[in-house]
Design an enzyme around this catalytic site. Structure first.
Site, PDB file in Angstrom:
ATOM      1  N   TYR A   1       6.052  24.948  15.053  1.00 53.36           N
ATOM      2  CA  TYR A   1       5.928  24.981  16.515  1.00 53.36           C
ATOM      3  C   TYR A   1       5.383  23.655  17.032  1.00 53.36           C
ATOM      4  CZ  TYR A   1       4.542  26.760  21.143  1.00 53.36           C
ATOM      5  OH  TYR A   1       4.389  26.961  22.493  1.00 53.36           O
TER       6      TYR A   1
ATOM      7  N   ALA B   1       8.413  22.428  28.855  1.00 57.10           N
ATOM      8  CA  ALA B   1       7.212  23.202  28.547  1.00 57.10           C
ATOM      9  C   ALA B   1       6.714  22.775  27.179  1.00 57.10           C
ATOM     10  CB  ALA B   1       7.532  24.695  28.542  1.00 57.10           C
TER      11      ALA B   1
ATOM     12  N   TYR C   1      14.868  10.130  26.682  1.00 58.07           N
ATOM     13  CA  TYR C   1      15.876  10.300  27.750  1.00 58.07           C
ATOM     14  C   TYR C   1      15.399   9.658  29.049  1.00 58.07           C
ATOM     15  CZ  TYR C   1      19.688  12.907  25.718  1.00 58.07           C
ATOM     16  OH  TYR C   1      20.796  13.243  25.001  1.00 58.07           O
TER      17      TYR C   1
ATOM     18  N   ASP D   1      22.117  30.982  23.978  1.00 59.06           N
ATOM     19  CA  ASP D   1      21.229  30.308  23.033  1.00 59.06           C
ATOM     20  C   ASP D   1      21.398  28.816  23.280  1.00 59.06           C
ATOM     21  OD1 ASP D   1      20.085  29.041  20.900  1.00 59.06           O
ATOM     22  OD2 ASP D   1      20.916  30.395  19.382  1.00 59.06           O
TER      23      ASP D   1
END
Ligand code: UDP
Length: 328
Positions: free
Chosen positions: A148, A117, A162, A59
């Site tokens: 979502y 994604a 980042y 996970d």
């Protein structure tokens, strides 16, 4: 030359399993991480035959540690069908936020290229049509789909942070509706639901009047777009989707025609915040990656129908087999 190594989170899911397969074909060694919340080991059981492939149950919202060199991190872990993310709202938010943080940290440590994604849901219920990447979207953060949409929007922001602050080599793909083999029969999305219903001779459940549109692409086109983006220096976001737009009522009729079923459709209530239209502007992918979808709507649907039909036959054969075993 040693093989390049890729890590695919969510690699045992529908899209992830196709990506892993393609990466192996391109000469990568692949480490697939999946918690099997919506993916399944069965989706990747054939992959060790294709090249160096490892599957680890993990996970990514827990700490991710991978020894050795890594060249690419593809973060595809997330529930993606409305039925799944409405059932797992907190897990969806966690994998988009904490999971993205961890996988970006991994890419930074390994100096790997990172591919996120993302989704056409980043555009919400769009007020610009078709949707170019420059459109900021129209999302309801507090509606049920917000879990979502906002997780992915946060993931995009984290990815850019980042890139800017840590110098990580990142890319973002905004994926439009995709279909193909290994979609779960019961995942609730329109294409697998309609095919399953048509094959079973049941009425197709069309939400509302069915005038809402989607632009659906076949999985091989999506994988090709992802590989081209991964192999480029582009940061994105880049839309990858087939601009052939179709209304849901037409989609239902098309599936019925391909399967050869003539049950009347059954109208069901429209889900809350269900987008009214959706179509990618793919100018950027075409210009920068030379990408265009190759598989048209009907051909793609035909392939997906064939796979579902074969699956139904395999399930029936397996059930017959076990009945026989019990009888003996
Ligand atoms: N839909 C439908 N019947 C179903 C499942 C979905 O009419 O059994 C509709 C849904 O309301 C939406 C469209 O089909 O308007 C596409 O839904 P899907 O879940 O495939 O993907 P989405 O684009 O909404 O994430």
């Amino acid at each position: 030359m040693p093989r390049p190594k890729a890590i695919v989170t969510g690699g045992a899911g529908f899209l992830g399993s196709h990506l892993c397969e393609r990466l192996l074909r391109e000469g990568y060694s692949v480490l697939c991480l999946d918690d099997f919340s919506t993916g399944s080991p069965a989706n990747v059981a054939h992959l060790p035959e294709h090249g160096p492939f490892r599957l680890i149950r993990a996970d990514v919202t827990d700490f991710v540690h991978v020894p050795g060199e890594v060249d690419a991190v593809l973060h595809f872990a997330s529930p993606a069908s409305p039925l799944d993310y409405l059932r797992m709202p907190i897990e969806t938010l966690k994998v988009g936020s904490i999971g993205t943080l961890h996988t970006l940290g991994l890419a930074k440590e390994k100096r790997a290229r990172f591919l996120l994604a993302s989704t056409s849901e980043a555009y919400g219920d769009p007020q610009v049509h078709p949707q170019p990447e420059t459109y900021w979207g129209h999302v309801n953060p507090v509606g049920p789909r917000g879990v979502y949409d906002e997780a992915k929007r946060f993931a995009e922001a984290m990815t850019m942070a980042y890139r800017r602050a840590e110098g990580v080599d990142t890319a973002i793909v905004r994926i439009f509706n995709t279909h193909g083999p290994r979609m779960r029969r019961g995942d609730g999305r329109a294409v697998p639901t309609f095919i399953r219903q048509a094959l079973a001779g049941e009425p197709l459940t069309v939400a509302g009047e069915g005038g809402q549109t989607r632009s659906i692409q076949y999985v091989d086109d999506l994988v090709e777009g992802c590989l081209r983006l991964l192999g480029s220096t582009l940061a994105g976001p880049v839309n990858i989707g087939n601009p052939q737009e179709i209304s849901i009522i037409e989609l239902a009729a098309t599936v019925q025609r391909l399967v050869g079923s003539d049950e009347p459709v059954r109208h069901i209530p429209r889900p809350e915040d269900d987008p009214t239209v959706r179509r990618p502007d793919i100018t950027l992918a075409t210009r920068e990656l030379g990408w265009v979808p190759r598989i048209d709507l009907i051909e793609g649907l035909r392939r997906t129908v064939d796979w579902f039909r074969a699956e139904a036959d395999r399930c029936a054969a397996a059930t017959d087999g076990s009945a026989l075993t019990r009888a003996v």
